[in-house]
Structure formats: structure tokens, C-alpha cells
Design a protein around this motif. Structure first.
Motif, short mmCIF file in Angstrom:
data_model
loop_
_atom_site.label_atom_id
_atom_site.label_comp_id
_atom_site.label_asym_id
_atom_site.label_seq_id
_atom_site.Cartn_x
_atom_site.Cartn_y
_atom_site.Cartn_z
N GLU A 145 0.82 -1.21 0.00
CA GLU A 145 0.00 0.00 0.00
C GLU A 145 0.86 1.27 0.00
N LEU A 146 2.17 1.13 0.19
CA LEU A 146 2.99 2.32 0.40
C LEU A 146 3.37 3.13 -0.85
N PHE A 194 1.76 6.51 -1.65
CA PHE A 194 2.05 7.53 -0.64
C PHE A 194 3.46 8.07 -0.82
N LEU A 202 4.52 11.90 -1.23
CA LEU A 202 5.35 12.56 -0.21
C LEU A 202 6.69 13.02 -0.78
N LYS A 233 3.31 16.90 5.48
CA LYS A 233 2.71 15.60 5.24
C LYS A 233 1.27 15.72 4.75
N PHE A 243 -1.88 14.32 0.93
CA PHE A 243 -3.13 13.58 0.85
C PHE A 243 -4.07 14.19 -0.17
N MET A 272 -7.69 12.82 -2.68
CA MET A 272 -8.68 11.76 -2.80
C MET A 272 -8.12 10.51 -3.46
N ALA A 302 -6.45 8.60 -0.87
CA ALA A 302 -7.45 8.12 0.09
C ALA A 302 -8.15 6.87 -0.46
N TYR A 338 -5.54 3.84 -0.09
CA TYR A 338 -4.66 3.75 1.07
C TYR A 338 -4.68 2.43 1.82
N THR A 372 10.68 2.74 1.36
CA THR A 372 10.71 2.50 2.81
C THR A 372 11.39 1.16 3.12
N ARG A 420 -6.50 23.49 12.46
CA ARG A 420 -6.86 23.97 11.12
C ARG A 420 -8.09 23.27 10.55
N TYR A 421 -8.63 22.33 11.27
CA TYR A 421 -9.72 21.53 10.71
C TYR A 421 -10.96 21.61 11.59
N PHE A 460 0.45 2.39 10.22
CA PHE A 460 0.58 3.15 8.99
C PHE A 460 1.22 4.52 9.18
N SER A 461 0.83 5.22 10.23
CA SER A 461 1.37 6.58 10.39
C SER A 461 2.86 6.54 10.72
N THR A 467 4.60 6.19 7.41
CA THR A 467 4.68 7.43 6.63
C THR A 467 5.63 8.43 7.32
N PHE A 503 -2.79 11.16 12.52
CA PHE A 503 -3.16 12.27 11.65
C PHE A 503 -3.46 11.77 10.22
N ASP A 504 -2.68 10.82 9.76
CA ASP A 504 -2.90 10.28 8.41
C ASP A 504 -4.33 9.76 8.25
N MET A 522 -6.93 12.50 8.21
CA MET A 522 -7.03 13.18 6.92
C MET A 522 -7.77 12.34 5.89
N ILE A 523 -7.47 11.06 5.91
CA ILE A 523 -8.11 10.17 4.93
C ILE A 523 -9.63 10.16 5.14
N PHE A 524 -10.04 10.02 6.38
CA PHE A 524 -11.48 9.97 6.65
C PHE A 524 -12.14 11.34 6.44
N LEU A 576 -11.14 13.69 4.33
CA LEU A 576 -11.23 13.93 2.89
C LEU A 576 -12.37 13.14 2.25
N ARG A 577 -12.59 11.97 2.78
CA ARG A 577 -13.67 11.14 2.23
C ARG A 577 -15.02 11.52 2.81
#
Lengths: 402, 410
Positions: free
Chosen positions: A108-109, A112, A116, A123, A127, A129, A132, A135, A194, B44-45, B111-112, B115, B195-196, B199-201, B203-204
């Protein structure tokens, strides 16, 4: 309990795309290693990887980001496997009994990373859509399920370098227990920077070539690709008149419970996985014709695997051909054991054992028959396929001629 | 000839408590874990709320050594495994180590951290990063860590199937025990807020309050629902073959007797078809358990306050159970604990087995305005009631529908 057979195969690997080309390259010992092209390696000490070259797909992707996913490999190999199995027309079947299980380490990376790399300062800017939508690791199987209209169980196996064999083991249990008729199973990987960095900084990467079981082996070469199989119950395959490559006899699982990155020094977990696989298949160590090794080319793994094979195969250990295709296509991580399972089936079908290439100097600690440098014709009825992952996560599968 | 699977230990690290006793006490009292998030800077959100795990002292469970290399999710998981082992009075000695496996579901795991690590790779000289920075970034490294510290030798498996990961792990473990492949499996799910993911949720537009005019509240099946609230935690079980559990004199919380999963891709199907597939998953699960519709006396719902997902679930319940669909108690614990994605199915399984064990149904809080389209029996009061069979639904927005049936052990 149903018996489980393999009826379709698909491959995308560094030395060949499609089963025909890939198998030809494997038996002739073609090395797939080259310089990394998908990201800049100038800051690293090592620049080699086994990347898939000249890959083309009639793309379903809308833009560069989403195209940068392992889906291109898994989709391509899955399509080939389904066509090979004769299941491309699925309208006459109950697709709730068709499932998908795919293994990956970090498939999945790459999307991203792609983003990035282009906006490293923040970061959140990375992001959008498109990301998203791709992901979660589970998108690997949901995309395949949607593409092929499968409506059964749907799972991604994330078990580092034994992910593929875990996916196969899970599918095997579902088929045996009668929950499904058909499983599309395998593994896929697109080299994430990574993981390249992770292995690089652990000093696990070889500088030029992968030399499993050689005295001067320096580590693994990271690879990518996909290996997919169509697995189904024997009854279902017979009823529809499918051609059968092999029967999946068993899977033996174990866990070292020892260390996050180093294998158990005496191979206790590896031994248990092989013994469990043999006993579940009701086979003796005398029945195995070929061992498709995990053989990563790291000093620790190859010594441990050799010790474990000697412990399980006793007086026969030196007579059984053991080879590592990682010498040619690199360590494709989550896809590795799935690709090796496909190759195990092809060995049974063609009675040929692919070689361990780049084998130059025997190691007194690794003193088995590693099928050095040249493929070998030999009757192959029964193959044992090892996969050992970081964390001591081991799965061994056994395939046999029906 | 099939073996039976029982739950003999429960380990919970949750926003409403550490350990299943505290979790249950707060759940049945409707003490919500949802509050403005402290671990993320969301200035910011506009969506601010989440259900975060607080008050976990991982050193109590794991010791101090090496703790600084572990990420939050690994601490959740490894602590909850210790809680579950203690609860089951099970120690993984040499005798049982080979018979013990660990099988955990997570949609996004670490996941975070991955990243973050990649962020360092692109900003710094990657070849100079310490290998310890990537010690615990892979999705399966949390499970590996647990297998190493508890000396589990049977097997270790991490599966990921989106929001159904946790229930799929439990279902997979159930099948392995049923088929005689393992005697003990530590199974469940874990997730962490990052945070990742936020943002994903966001944005969706899946979060409650994604549209600034909407309220930020988790109210499953309520007419005003408009999205879920993020949550985190780890929920694991000691699952054993019944005979094995009896032979060691283990206490039994309940039995897992059926599992099924059906995929209905949201691109493939319109809403009506997705309702049909959700219904089919429940039906298939009951068949797998050899139970009939009449046996079910509690549904622990997926209900996460999502506009479409709650509608699909309610309609599927109505179509499957017909008239009884309006009578069977439906309980949506995500009203209290939030949506913890891949861990949700495991969280619901914990709530369901504790409902059976305590003859008590937790309230679905914030439920005030009935949605005529969601005609199911929801109540915002806890109910004392004898429960023999509970159906747990775990549905993923991208298409997985997984169900589990739990039974009272008698």
C-alpha cells in the motif's frame, strides 16, 4: 474435508512477465537484477534491485498516483491465472463462493511515497482523494474482487516475507472447510523505498548480486512482482473439467517467538513448520523431490535454513535438490512465497528444477545440493516450499502431483 | 466431528477503560469515550472529536525495556494480550507454546509510523537513519513483537480486510480451532488514531461533522446521523478448543459458533444489492452455526452513525428477520466507543460476549430521533435480558460484510 488443487497460474517477475516468459527465464537462470529506476538511490551505498521491466497493462488507472500501486502487478497476474484456469467466464457460478487472499509486505505504500516525495515539507499536502481511495492494504483485494466480480471472502495477508504462504494457508483452510469453491490467491509487491531503506540500513542488502548459500553471500536483493494461483476444491475442478497443476497437500506454520529481525539460530521454528507440513500431508521426508528454499542470500537465513533442512531430512538432506529463485528475481518480500508456490507448481508440471544462480564458492556450513547455476530436469512429484519472515514467522507449503 | 471454540480470556485497551471490567462498566453506563482529540493538532480543521485511549501505562504490562522503540498501536496490542492471558489464567509455557497462535486483524496498524519514517527518508540522508527507526513500522511488527515477548511458537498471522479485519481474524481463528489446527489462539484487532487516518477519513467525508453544519456526534441509526467518530484501541481474546479449555479448568465467557463473510463492492452494486449481500452474510453465518433466525436474541450492530452504512444494515436486518427485525434488540456500541475500523469487529465481539455473560445489553446512546428508514429495535437504555445467541455484524464501506455468531456456553 475437501482436497485442494491448483488450476491456474499467473506471474509478473523481474526476469519475465507472464508464466511462459518467466518460467523460461527461471529455468535458464536469467538474472533480473539491475540498477534501481523507480527512485533516486544516490544517497545509498547500494543501488541494485530486481525491478519488473517493460511492464505494460491496458490500464484501469486514471492518473499517475493510483497507477503507482501494486494493483498493476496483482491484476495482471490474476487475470492470467483466471484465464489459465478456464474461469474467465464466471457468470454460471455462485461468486459468493469465490474468494481472494493476497499477501504483501507493504504494497500500500508506493502511492504515498510518490506523493510525499513531491511534497516533503508538509505531510498533509500529500493527501488527496486519489490516495485516500488506495490507502488501506485491503484495497489490494477489494480492487481485484471488483475487477473480477468475486463476492466471497476477501483478505490481505500482512506477514512480511511469509505473507504469500499465509494467504495460501488461509485459502486452503477455507476451501478444505467447504466455505468456498474457488480462491484467487497469491502475493504482490512494488518496491517501496521504505523497505529498501529498512533492509539497506539493517545491512541486509547485497551490493551487486544475490548469492544464496554461497560462501561469499552478502545479503538479499530486493525485488518486486506478483505470483497468483487459482485454488479450488478437487470436486469443483473435476466437475468443470479443469486442468490441474498440483494438489496443495498442507501448510505448516510456526513462530520462532525469538527475535524481531533475526531467525532462531538453530532454526527451531523452521523445523517445526516443515515437520508440521509433512505430518499434515501424511508424507514422510522421503517423499519430497525438491525444496524450493526461502534462501534469501543473507548469511543468517541460509545457514539456519540449511541446518533446519538437515534436521528434518536427515540422511536424505544432501540428496534432495534445494534451490532459491531469489538468486534471479530478488526477494519480492510479501510476494516471494506466492511466486515460489507458482514456481513449485510449474516444477511439478514440467519436471524441471530452476537453479540457484550466482553460486560460485561452496560454504562448508551450507553443504546441500543447491542446483547451482543450471536448471535440472528431474521427475518432480512433490515440492516443499519454505517461507520465513522477520519476527520468526514461518510457513511451509507442500505441493504434490495429483 | 467439528471442535467447539470458546472464549476464555478478554484483553481490552480502549478509550473507555483498560481491562474488560472497566470497559464493560463504562459501556453499560453509557460513559462515552468521545471528546475533543488531544493527541492531534486539529486547529486547522473543523472535525475535532475522537475516542482516544488514555491512562494506559504500558510499562505495567511490558516493562520499561525497549518501550521507547514501540509505537502506540504495538503498546495497545501487547498490553491487551497480557490482560487477556492473565484473564484466562494462561501462561504460555513450553508445554503450550507450540499449540498457541496469534491472529490479529488491523486495517491500518502502524501506517502513520511508516509514513513518518518515509518522511524522514525524503528529508534526511536515508542511509544514515538508524535501523531502530524502522524497528516497529511494518503493519505486522506489532504482532511479531507480541509473539516474541510472550514466546508464542504456534504461528503468527496478521490479516487486513479494512473495517472487518478484527472480526475476520476472529472468524479465521475460529475455523482453525474448529478444524483442529490449533488449541489456543490469541485473536482480535487493534488500531490507533493518527493524523494520516484523520485526513483520509476527513477527505472522504466519512467523519461526523465533515460538513460544517452537521453535529459532531456518534448516533447510530438516528435520523440526524452524519458520519462516524474515530476511535482506537486493542481488543483480543483467548480462544480455545472447548475440550482443551475444560481440561485445564478454564473459565468460559461464551462460545463462537459461526462465521461468514461476503464481499459486495460498492462500485459493483447499488444500495439494494448491498442490502441483499449484508443480509446474505448474516444468513450464511447463522447457517454456519446451525442456528435459525429464531435463536438470535441480540444483534450487536456495525452501526457507526454513517448515513448509508446504517441504512444498509437496518434494511438488511429487516429483510432477513422480517417481523422480528423490529423486535430483536439491536445494540450499537460505537455510539459510546466510536469507530475503531479494523478493531471494531473485535470490540463488538467483546461487547457481545460480555452481554451474554452478564445478561445485559448496553445502551445505544445519543439515540433520540427515529429514522423511519432504519426500523430496528434500538434503545438508549441498558436492558437486563437473558441472551443465548448474539449476532455480530461488521461491515466495511468498501464492501466486506462479515458476521460472527456467539452463544452462551451451557
Amino acid at each position: 474435508m475437501s482436497r485442494v488443487v491448483i488450476t491456474g497460474l499467473g506471474l509478473v517477475i523481474a526476469n519475465g512477465i507472464g508464466v511462459k516468459d518467466a518460467w523460461n527465464a527461471l529455468v535458464h537462470g536469467k538474472d533480473g537484477a539491475g540498477d534501481v529506476t523507480s527512485f533516486d538511490t544516490s544517497q545509498y551505498k547500494i543501488h541494485r534491485a530486481c525491478e519488473v521491466k517493460n511492464f505494460k497493462i491496458d490500464t484501469v488507472f486514471k492518473n499517475e498516483t493510483t497507477a503507482n500501486t501494486i494493483h498493476k502487478y496483482t491484476y495482471s497476474a490474476a487475470k492470467e491465472a483466471l484465464e489459465d484456469s478456464g474461469l474467465h467466464d464466471r457468470t454460471k457460478y455462485n461468486c459468493e463462493r469465490f474468494g481472494i487472499a493476497i499477501g504483501t509486505l507493504a504494497g500500500e505504500l508506493p502511492p504515498f511515497e510518490f506523493l510525499l516525495r513531491n511534497s516533503p515539507e508538509e505531510k498533509a499536502n500529500g493527501f488527496d482523494m486519489n490516495v485516500a481511495l488506495t490507502y488501506p492494504p485491503s484495497s489490494i483485494t477489494t480492487l481485484l474482487s471488483e475487477d473480477f466480480g468475486f463476492e466471497g471472502p476477501n483478505m490481505v495477508s500482512l506477514n512480511a516475507c511469509s505473507s504469500g504462504n499465509h494467504a495460501i494457508a488461509w485459502a486452503y483452510d477455507l476451501l478444505m472447510g467447504g466455505m468456498v469453491d474457488v480462491m484467487l490467491v497469491g502475493g504482490g509487491e512494488l518496491i517501496p523505498q521504505t523497505e529498501f531503506t529498512h533492509f539497506h540500513n539493517l545491512k541486509a542488502l547485497a551490493p551487486v548480486k544475490c548469492q544464496p548459500f554461497d560462501r561469499d553471500r552478502k545479503g538479499l536483493i530486493i525485488g518486486e512482482g506478483a505470483g497468483i494461483m487459482v485454488m479450488e476444491t478437487l470436486d469443483f475442478a473435476k466437475k468443470r473439467g479443469a486442468d490441474i497443476y498440483a494438489e496443495l497437500m498442507s501448510n505448516g506454520m510456526s513462530c520462532d517467538g525469538h527475535h524481531m529481525t533475526a531467525p532462531h539460530p538453530e532454526g527451531a521454528g523452521a523445523i517445526k513448520a516443515m515437520l508440521d507440513a509433512l505430518s499434515e500431508a501424511k508424507l514422510s521426508y522421503k517423499d519430497i523431490d525438491y525444496i524450493n528454499a526461502h534462501g534469501t542470500g543473507t548469511p543468517l537465513n541460509d545457514r539456519m535454513e540449511t541446518l533446519a533442512i538437515k534436521s528434518v531430512f536427515k540422511e536424505r538432506a544432501k540428496d534432495i535438490p534445494v534451490s532459491s529463485i531469489k538468486s534471479m528475481i530478488g526477494h519480492t518480500m510479501g510476494a516471494a512465497s506466492a511466486i515460489e508456490s507458482v514456481v513449485s507448481c510449474l516444477s511439478i508440471k514440467n519436471n524441471i528444477i530452476p537453479p540457484t544462480i550466482n553460486y560460485e564458492t561452496p560454504d562448508p556450513e551450507c553443504d546441500l545440493d543447491y542446483v547451482p547455476n543450471e536448471g535440472r530436469e528431474r521427475k518432480v512429484n512433490c515440492v516443499l516450499n519454505n517461507s520465513f519472515a522477520f519476527g520468526g514467522n514461518n510457513v511451509t507449503n507442500i505441493f504434490s502431483r495429483l | 466431528m467439528n471442535k467447539k471454540t470458546v472464549i476464555t480470556g478478554i484483553g481490552i485497551v480502549s478509550p473507555i477503560g483498560i481491562g474488560h471490567k472497566e470497559f464493560w462498566k463504562n459501556l453499560v453506563s453509557g460513559n462515552s469515550g468521545i471528546a475533543p482529540m488531544e493527541s492531534l493538532d486539529l486547529s486547522r480543521y473543523h472535525c475535532k472529536k475522537g475516542a482516544e485511549v488514555k491512562n494506559l501505562k504500558p510499562e505495567e504490562f511490558l516493562g520499561q525495556k525497549g518501550l521507547r522503540y514501540l509505537n502506540k498501536g504495538t503498546k495497545f496490542l501487547a498490553s491487551s494480550v497480557k490482560l487477556a492471558l492473565d484473564d484466562a489464567k494462561l501462561s504460555i509455557d513450553d508445554e503450550v507454546a507450540n499449540q498457541t497462535g496469534i491472529l490479529i486483524g488491523s486495517s491500518l496498524g502502524n501506517f502513520s509510523q511508516t509514513t513518518d519514517y518515509f518522511h524522514d527518508i525524503v528529508r534526511e540522508n536515508p542511509s544514515e537513519l538508524s535501523p531502530m527507526q524502522s524497528y516497529d513500522v511494518a503493519l505486522n511488527s506489532s504482532i511479531n513483537y507480541a509473539s516474541v515477548i510472550y514466546k508464542i511458537k504456534g504461528f503468527a498471522r496478521t490479516i487486513s480486510s479494512g473495517f472487518t479485519s478484527g472480526i475476520d481474524a476472529i472468524g479465521n481463528a475460529h475455523k482453525l480451532i474448529q478444524n483442529g489446527k490449533a488449541n489456543i489462539i490469541i485473536a482480535g484487532g487493534f488500531e490507533q488514531i493518527s493524523f494520516d487516518l484523520y485526513m483520509i477519513f476527513l477527505l472522504r467525508k466519512m467523519l461526523a461533522g465533515s460538513n460544517p453544519t452537521d453535529r459532531e456526534i456518534s448516533m447510530p441509526f438516528d435520523k440526524r446521523r452524519n458520519g462516524f467518530i474515530m476511535s482506537e484501541g486493542s481488543y483480543v481474546f483467548i480462544m480455545e478448543d472447548l475440550e482443551f479449555a475444560l481440561s485445564r479448568g478454564a473459565g468460559i465467557y461464551g462460545e463462537i459458533s459461526g462465521f461468514a463473510t461476503i464481499f459486495a463492492g460498492n462500485k459493483m452494486f447499488h444500495t439494494g444489492k448491498r442490502v441483499e449481500k449484508a443480509r446474505a452474510a448474516m444468513e450464511k453465518c447463522l447457517n454456519d452455526a446451525n442456528l435459525s433466525l429464531h435463536d438470535v436474541n441480540l444483534i450487536n450492530a456495525n452501526g457507526n452513525s454513517g448515513d448509508l452504512s446504517d441504512l444498509i444494515e437496518a434494511k438488511a436486518i429487516g429483510e432477513l428477520f422480517e417481523k422480528r427485525g423490529k423486535e430483536i434488540p439491536v445494540c450499537a456500541v460505537k455510539s459510546v466507543v466510536g469507530e475503531c475500523y479494523g478493531a471494531s469487529g473485535a470490540m463488538q465481539t467483546a461487547a457481545a460476549v460480555l452481554s451474554i455473560h452478564n445478561s445485559l445489553i448496553p445502551p445505544t446512546i445519543n439515540y433520540e430521533e427515529k429514522d423511519p428508514e432504519c426500523d430496528v429495535n434500538i434503545t438508549n437504555e441498558k436492558q437486563l435480558r437473558d441472551i443465548n445467541t448474539a449476532l455480530v455484524n461488521s461491515f466495511d464501506y468498501s464492501g466486506n460484510n462479515s458476521c460472527l455468531v456467539l452463544k452462551k456456553y451451557e
